[in-house]
Design a protein around this motif. Structure first.
Motif, PDB file in Angstrom:
ATOM      1  N   ASN A   1       0.831  -1.201   0.000  1.00 19.65           N
ATOM      2  CA  ASN A   1       0.000   0.000   0.000  1.00 19.65           C
ATOM      3  C   ASN A   1       0.872   1.261   0.000  1.00 19.65           C
ATOM      4  O   ASN A   1       1.718   1.413   0.884  1.00 19.65           O
ATOM      5  N   PRO A   2       0.671   2.169  -0.946  1.00 22.37           N
ATOM      6  CA  PRO A   2       1.528   3.367  -0.988  1.00 22.37           C
ATOM      7  C   PRO A   2       1.112   4.480  -0.029  1.00 22.37           C
ATOM      8  O   PRO A   2       1.690   5.561  -0.059  1.00 22.37           O
ATOM      9  N   GLN A   3       0.114   4.236   0.837  1.00 18.73           N
ATOM     10  CA  GLN A   3      -0.297   5.290   1.773  1.00 18.73           C
ATOM     11  C   GLN A   3       0.887   5.697   2.651  1.00 18.73           C
ATOM     12  O   GLN A   3       1.654   4.843   3.104  1.00 18.73           O
ATOM     13  N   LEU A   4       1.006   7.001   2.922  1.00 14.78           N
ATOM     14  CA  LEU A   4       2.200   7.512   3.600  1.00 14.78           C
ATOM     15  C   LEU A   4       1.921   7.956   5.030  1.00 14.78           C
ATOM     16  O   LEU A   4       0.846   8.486   5.325  1.00 14.78           O
ATOM     17  N   ASP A   5       2.939   7.779   5.862  1.00 12.30           N
ATOM     18  CA  ASP A   5       2.952   8.445   7.160  1.00 12.30           C
ATOM     19  C   ASP A   5       3.047   9.950   6.861  1.00 12.30           C
ATOM     20  O   ASP A   5       3.879  10.370   6.055  1.00 12.30           O
ATOM     21  N   PRO A   6       2.206  10.784   7.506  1.00  5.94           N
ATOM     22  CA  PRO A   6       2.178  12.199   7.112  1.00  5.94           C
ATOM     23  C   PRO A   6       3.441  12.966   7.475  1.00  5.94           C
ATOM     24  O   PRO A   6       3.715  13.998   6.883  1.00  5.94           O
ATOM     25  N   PHE A   7       4.221  12.479   8.415  1.00 11.57           N
ATOM     26  CA  PHE A   7       5.414  13.223   8.852  1.00 11.57           C
ATOM     27  C   PHE A   7       6.668  12.730   8.123  1.00 11.57           C
ATOM     28  O   PHE A   7       7.397  13.507   7.532  1.00 11.57           O
ATOM     29  N   GLY A   8       6.908  11.428   8.158  1.00 13.03           N
ATOM     30  CA  GLY A   8       8.110  10.879   7.532  1.00 13.03           C
ATOM     31  C   GLY A   8       7.927  10.574   6.059  1.00 13.03           C
ATOM     32  O   GLY A   8       8.897  10.319   5.354  1.00 13.03           O
ATOM     33  N   LYS A   9       6.672  10.561   5.580  1.00 11.18           N
ATOM     34  CA  LYS A   9       6.340  10.244   4.172  1.00 11.18           C
ATOM     35  C   LYS A   9       6.809   8.841   3.801  1.00 11.18           C
ATOM     36  O   LYS A   9       7.230   8.573   2.675  1.00 11.18           O
ATOM     37  N   ILE A  10       6.756   7.948   4.761  1.00 10.44           N
ATOM     38  CA  ILE A  10       7.175   6.562   4.525  1.00 10.44           C
ATOM     39  C   ILE A  10       5.916   5.741   4.227  1.00 10.44           C
ATOM     40  O   ILE A  10       4.878   5.936   4.853  1.00 10.44           O
ATOM     41  N   PRO A  11       5.968   4.840   3.242  1.00 11.96           N
ATOM     42  CA  PRO A  11       4.780   4.041   2.928  1.00 11.96           C
ATOM     43  C   PRO A  11       4.545   2.916   3.945  1.00 11.96           C
ATOM     44  O   PRO A  11       5.458   2.501   4.654  1.00 11.96           O
ATOM     45  N   GLU A  12       3.307   2.414   3.925  1.00  8.91           N
ATOM     46  CA  GLU A  12       2.930   1.381   4.907  1.00  8.91           C
ATOM     47  C   GLU A  12       3.244  -0.020   4.352  1.00  8.91           C
ATOM     48  O   GLU A  12       2.338  -0.806   4.044  1.00  8.91           O
ATOM     49  N   PHE A  13       4.541  -0.336   4.266  1.00  5.56           N
ATOM     50  CA  PHE A  13       4.960  -1.650   3.764  1.00  5.56           C
ATOM     51  C   PHE A  13       4.582  -2.784   4.712  1.00  5.56           C
ATOM     52  O   PHE A  13       4.525  -3.925   4.312  1.00  5.56           O
ATOM     53  N   LYS A  14       4.389  -2.459   5.971  1.00  4.69           N
ATOM     54  CA  LYS A  14       4.239  -3.530   6.957  1.00  4.69           C
ATOM     55  C   LYS A  14       2.790  -3.960   7.179  1.00  4.69           C
ATOM     56  O   LYS A  14       2.546  -4.820   8.024  1.00  4.69           O
ATOM     57  N   TYR A  15       1.843  -3.370   6.443  1.00  4.73           N
ATOM     58  CA  TYR A  15       0.458  -3.750   6.735  1.00  4.73           C
ATOM     59  C   TYR A  15      -0.447  -3.400   5.559  1.00  4.73           C
ATOM     60  O   TYR A  15      -0.545  -2.240   5.162  1.00  4.73           O
ATOM     61  N   CYS A  16      -1.083  -4.394   4.988  1.00  9.14           N
ATOM     62  CA  CYS A  16      -2.222  -4.119   4.099  1.00  9.14           C
ATOM     63  C   CYS A  16      -3.082  -5.383   4.047  1.00  9.14           C
ATOM     64  O   CYS A  16      -2.666  -6.446   4.508  1.00  9.14           O
ATOM     65  N   ALA A  17      -4.280  -5.236   3.517  1.00  6.77           N
ATOM     66  CA  ALA A  17      -5.213  -6.363   3.475  1.00  6.77           C
ATOM     67  C   ALA A  17      -4.913  -7.223   2.239  1.00  6.77           C
ATOM     68  O   ALA A  17      -4.654  -6.699   1.157  1.00  6.77           O
ATOM     69  N   ALA A  18      -4.955  -8.545   2.426  1.00  9.14           N
ATOM     70  CA  ALA A  18      -4.581  -9.452   1.335  1.00  9.14           C
ATOM     71  C   ALA A  18      -5.444 -10.707   1.340  1.00  9.14           C
ATOM     72  O   ALA A  18      -6.123 -11.021   2.323  1.00  9.14           O
ATOM     73  N   LYS A  19      -5.380 -11.398   0.221  1.00  6.45           N
ATOM     74  CA  LYS A  19      -6.087 -12.684   0.094  1.00  6.45           C
ATOM     75  C   LYS A  19      -5.091 -13.688  -0.490  1.00  6.45           C
ATOM     76  O   LYS A  19      -4.341 -13.352  -1.412  1.00  6.45           O
ATOM     77  N   VAL A  20      -5.115 -14.930   0.020  1.00  2.86           N
ATOM     78  CA  VAL A  20      -4.216 -15.971  -0.498  1.00  2.86           C
ATOM     79  C   VAL A  20      -5.065 -17.136  -0.964  1.00  2.86           C
ATOM     80  O   VAL A  20      -5.976 -17.586  -0.253  1.00  2.86           O
ATOM     81  N   GLU A  21      -4.767 -17.645  -2.162  1.00  3.32           N
ATOM     82  CA  GLU A  21      -5.505 -18.801  -2.694  1.00  3.32           C
ATOM     83  C   GLU A  21      -4.520 -19.792  -3.291  1.00  3.32           C
ATOM     84  O   GLU A  21      -3.463 -19.381  -3.790  1.00  3.32           O
ATOM     85  N   LYS A  22      -4.924 -21.047  -3.282  1.00  5.50           N
ATOM     86  CA  LYS A  22      -4.120 -22.032  -4.012  1.00  5.50           C
ATOM     87  C   LYS A  22      -4.191 -21.665  -5.495  1.00  5.50           C
ATOM     88  O   LYS A  22      -5.279 -21.379  -6.022  1.00  5.50           O
ATOM     89  N   SER A  23      -3.052 -21.658  -6.164  1.00  2.98           N
ATOM     90  CA  SER A  23      -3.059 -21.219  -7.564  1.00  2.98           C
ATOM     91  C   SER A  23      -3.521 -22.344  -8.489  1.00  2.98           C
ATOM     92  O   SER A  23      -3.098 -23.500  -8.324  1.00  2.98           O
ATOM     93  N   PRO A  24      -4.350 -22.019  -9.485  1.00  5.71           N
ATOM     94  CA  PRO A  24      -4.675 -23.034 -10.484  1.00  5.71           C
ATOM     95  C   PRO A  24      -3.457 -23.405 -11.334  1.00  5.71           C
ATOM     96  O   PRO A  24      -3.433 -24.455 -11.981  1.00  5.71           O
ATOM     97  N   LYS A  25      -2.442 -22.522 -11.337  1.00  5.37           N
ATOM     98  CA  LYS A  25      -1.206 -22.784 -12.120  1.00  5.37           C
ATOM     99  C   LYS A  25      -0.168 -23.395 -11.199  1.00  5.37           C
ATOM    100  O   LYS A  25       0.454 -22.698 -10.405  1.00  5.37           O
ATOM    101  N   GLN A  26       0.023 -24.732 -11.254  1.00  7.65           N
ATOM    102  CA  GLN A  26       1.014 -25.351 -10.378  1.00  7.65           C
ATOM    103  C   GLN A  26       2.242 -25.775 -11.175  1.00  7.65           C
ATOM    104  O   GLN A  26       2.208 -25.958 -12.341  1.00  7.65           O
TER     105      GLN A  26
END
Ligand code: SF4
Length: 703
Positions: free
Chosen positions: A678-703
């Motif tokens: 997620n490229p959302q930034l901390d308003p002071f340091g302007k650092i992106p939120e690499f450590k947290y975003c919402a995700a989904k994991v699925e078994k891939s049809p391509k094995q």
């Protein structure tokens, strides 16, 4: 390849990877590295980790760039799975240095004429030397006329630095990491030194063995926890409730150092009022740690004679990263755990020269030594010193520059040794921005994913081929010396920057990095007691170093803080949730980071034979129970999706990752984790939120 016999030469150098700054001996035969040994450096005492010992062979990898390259007419600017990273000739043709440098300068002059200074920008590198970083920011400021200059510090500790400068007017560490040898209580929060700072980790383990209370705070498990007195596996993103609960306990139970606060700290009453609402009993659910444990660790930290805090990107890479660091600073200030041996605040630096690159001004808001570009006196001083008209407003940061390209505000860019096509959040956006530039010049040692978007590619020098000083996480300025010859027509980075500078009208005549270092000592009070010859002779000198007799100062803030009043300032914090939280569609939390064997975007370590053979493929780490729920065997492929995109990687079972979480290292180009972040930034340091975003994991049809 196995080398036998005696080396042709043994060169005293350092390590090109993390901020620990281990000193090394490089043994060379026939212009290849035979072996690397640790030297008795102040940070490593002969120790090296797997990266320093076995990872340096990337410098002689067959994929090194050896000729300047110019993009072929009509070839699309892109990097994806179909591009062969070892074959630039699908996109580029070889050129002479004269032709490439002329084209480089023409593109910058055209952008200046069409858009003015704000239409240009530059990313320098935390992997280059202090001298290269200084020249790069000087070129952008004095040659382009803009402060749009930044580097990957924006993606690692920008929020820590923002909080430190706000609170104590200094962004550097207050004590070396080996202070832990004297500490009674050590907090390690949001860091994983066993992987990312392994030699530092060895000192922390020794401290725990000696009897120091080691407290690990990390939403993921880690093997350092075996050495810990307490391991707080708190909920991802819940740093502020956990840390404020500790501050609450310390104040409520009368464990503050009143004398220290009276003498040296402002705004204590504001902090005290704010943390009233953060009792451990109320915060236990929010952070996932029971109230009794929160109280125990708070007491241990406050009551110990000497306590120290180390932190990493688990603290900084959030939209509330600056708040997280403010809490850590508050903990140390209200307990007087700073400015004495064995105490302090230490944000562990990730890259080997991220400290130095920031110190010399490779950031959009400060000239060297963190002097504001918006201060009229400082601005006038630099206009006179550099003999150029300079911008008096702070420039754009890494992610802001990408946004400005998309908005048609920036049309030309110079990138030296950075790889935003892999390291930026939401890299699809970053790659679109790079492709959109009218003129992109990339200076690097390999065809990185970023270089495939360039108009001109300039072949540069590897760490092992250059002279230069590098500043480690402890503020130690250390000398690096050339061990290898450069391949083909590759050139020294300082030389390339200077040739570009001359072609855009700057009158530069440096003949060696030592000339640049000499200039730096004229404007940087922090290193004014150093000379090139002294650093070469002594190998490692800690700044501040104010005179030729000053041995360097490993501990700072002993009597006061470098603020106008000499007093530190407390800044209370509130709860700020992550920018994106799990929901029915994306029910998991994605977090990213590094591996022991791979460093950053992998441009170097993935070209190291030993390191890449240990960790050769893109993986997503998931808890075994969650894999079982999805019907996935470890080693099978999964597709990981977020609102920014999807990647296809192998699943790895990892009990350190909690059940609702997926961890993906960001070094694999074939499964780029930052396609998802997620490229959302901390308003002071302007650092992106690499450590947290919402995700989904699925078994891939391509094995
Ligand atoms: Fe290099 Fe860091 Fe390992 Fe030391 S700990 S050898 S500096 S990567």
């Amino acid at each position: 390849q196995v080398y036998k016999g005696k080396p042709d030469k043994i060169i005293n150098s350092s390590c090109p990877f993390c901020g620990v700054g281990c000193l090394t001996e490089i043994h060379v035969k026939d212009n290849k590295i035979m072996q690397v040994k640790g030297r008795n450096g102040p940070a490593n005492q002969n120790r090296l980790c797997v990266k320093g010992r076995f990872g340096m062979d990337y410098a002689t990898h067959e994929g090194r760039l050896t000729k300047p390259l110019i993009r072929k007419e009509g070839v699309e600017k892109r990097w994806d799975d179909e591009v062969d990273p070892n074959n630039p000739f699908t996109h580029f043709r070889e050129a002479t240095w004269e032709e490439a440098l002329e084209k480089t300068a023409e593109g910058f002059k055209k952008a200046l004429a069409e858009k003015g200074p704000k239409g240009l920008s530059g990313f320098g590198s935390a992997k280059g030397s202090n001298e290269e970083a200084y020249l790069f920011q000087k070129l952008v400021r004095a040659g382009f006329g803009t402060n749009n200059v930044d580097h990957c510090t924006r993606l690692c500790h920008a929020s820590s630095v923002a909080a430190l400068i706000e609170g104590i007017s200094s962004g550097a560490v207050s004590a070396p990491f080996r202070a832990a040898e004297e500490s009674d209580c050590i907090i390690m929060i949001g860091c994983r030194p066993n992987w990312n700072h392994p030699v530092a980790a060895s000192y922390f383990k020794q401290a725990a063995k000696r009897g120091a209370k080691l407290i690990i705070m990390d939403p993921r498990g880690q093997n350092m926890a075996r050495h810990a007195w307490k391991h707080l596996q708190f909920k991802p993103g819940a740093d502020v409730p956990m840390l404020n609960a500790m501050i609450h306990t310390i104040i409520e139970e009368g464990l503050t150092d009143e004398q220290f606060i009276q003498a040296r700290v402002d705004d204590y009453e504001e902090l005290k009022a704010k943390v009233k609402e953060f009792s451990p009993e109320k915060m236990a659910d929010a952070c996932g740690i029971d109230a009794q444990t929160l109280r125990e660790v708070a007491r241990a930290y406050a009551k110990a004679d000497k306590s120290i805090i180390f932190w990493g990107m688990g603290v900084s890479q959030h939209v509330h990263g600056t708040d997280n660091a403010r809490c850590l600073i508050a903990l140390s200030l209200i307990t007087g755990q700073v400015g004495r041996t064995g105490t302090g605040l230490h944000p562990l630096r990730g890259q080997n020269n991220v400290q130095g690159a920031s110190d010399v001004g490779l950031i959009p808001m400060f000239y060297p030594d963190y002097k504001s570009v918006e201060n009229p006196e400082i601005h006038a001083k630099y206009e006179e010193f550099w003999g150029a008209k300079l911008d008096n407003k702070r420039g754009l940061t890494v992610v802001e520059i990408m946004n400005a390209i998309i908005a048609d505000e920036i049309q030309a860019m110079y990138i030296m040794g950075e790889n935003p096509a892999m390291s930026d959040p939401d890299v699809h956006h970053a790659r679109s921005a790079l492709a959109k530039l009218d003129h992109l010049v990339v200076q690097d040692i390999f065809m990185t994913e970023t270089a495939f978007h360039a108009d001109v590619v300039l072949p540069a020098s590897a760490f092992q081929e250059k002279w230069g000083t590098f500043s480690n996480t402890d503020r130690k300025v250390q000398m690096v010396r050339p061990a290898l010859d450069m391949p083909g027509d590759a050139r020294q980075d300082w030389w390339i920057i200077q040739e570009i500078a001359k072609r855009i009208g700057l009158d530069w005549s440096y003949s060696h990095p030592k000339d640049v270092f000499g200039e730096m000592t004229q404007v940087m009070d922090s290193i004014k007691g150093m000379t090139w010859e002294r650093v070469d002779r002594e190998d490692s000198i800690t700044y501040p170093c104010t005179s030729p007799e000053d041995p360097g100062q490993p501990y700072v803030f002993i009597d006061d803080f470098p603020t106008p009043t000499g007093r530190a300032r407390l800044v209370p914090t509130d709860l700020v949730p992550p920018a994106e939280t799990p929901d029915a569609e994306y029910p998991m939390v994605l977090t990213t980071g590094r591996l022991l064997e791979h460093w950053h975007t992998g441009s170097m370590t993935r070209r190291s034979a030993v390191l890449d053979s240990i960790e050769p493929e893109a993986v997503a780490h998931l808890h075994p129970k969650y894999l079982a729920e999805l019907g996935i065997q470890p080693g099978e492929f999964v597709d990981v999706h977020t609102r920014r995109g999807s990647i296809h990687v192998k699943a790895r079972a990892d009990r350190d990752v909690s059940e609702g979480m997926v961890f993906i290292p960001f070094c694999f180009a074939e499964g780029p984790a930052n396609m998802l972040t997620n490229p959302q930034l901390d308003p002071f340091g302007k650092i992106p939120e690499f450590k947290y975003c919402a995700a989904k994991v699925e078994k891939s049809p391509k094995q």
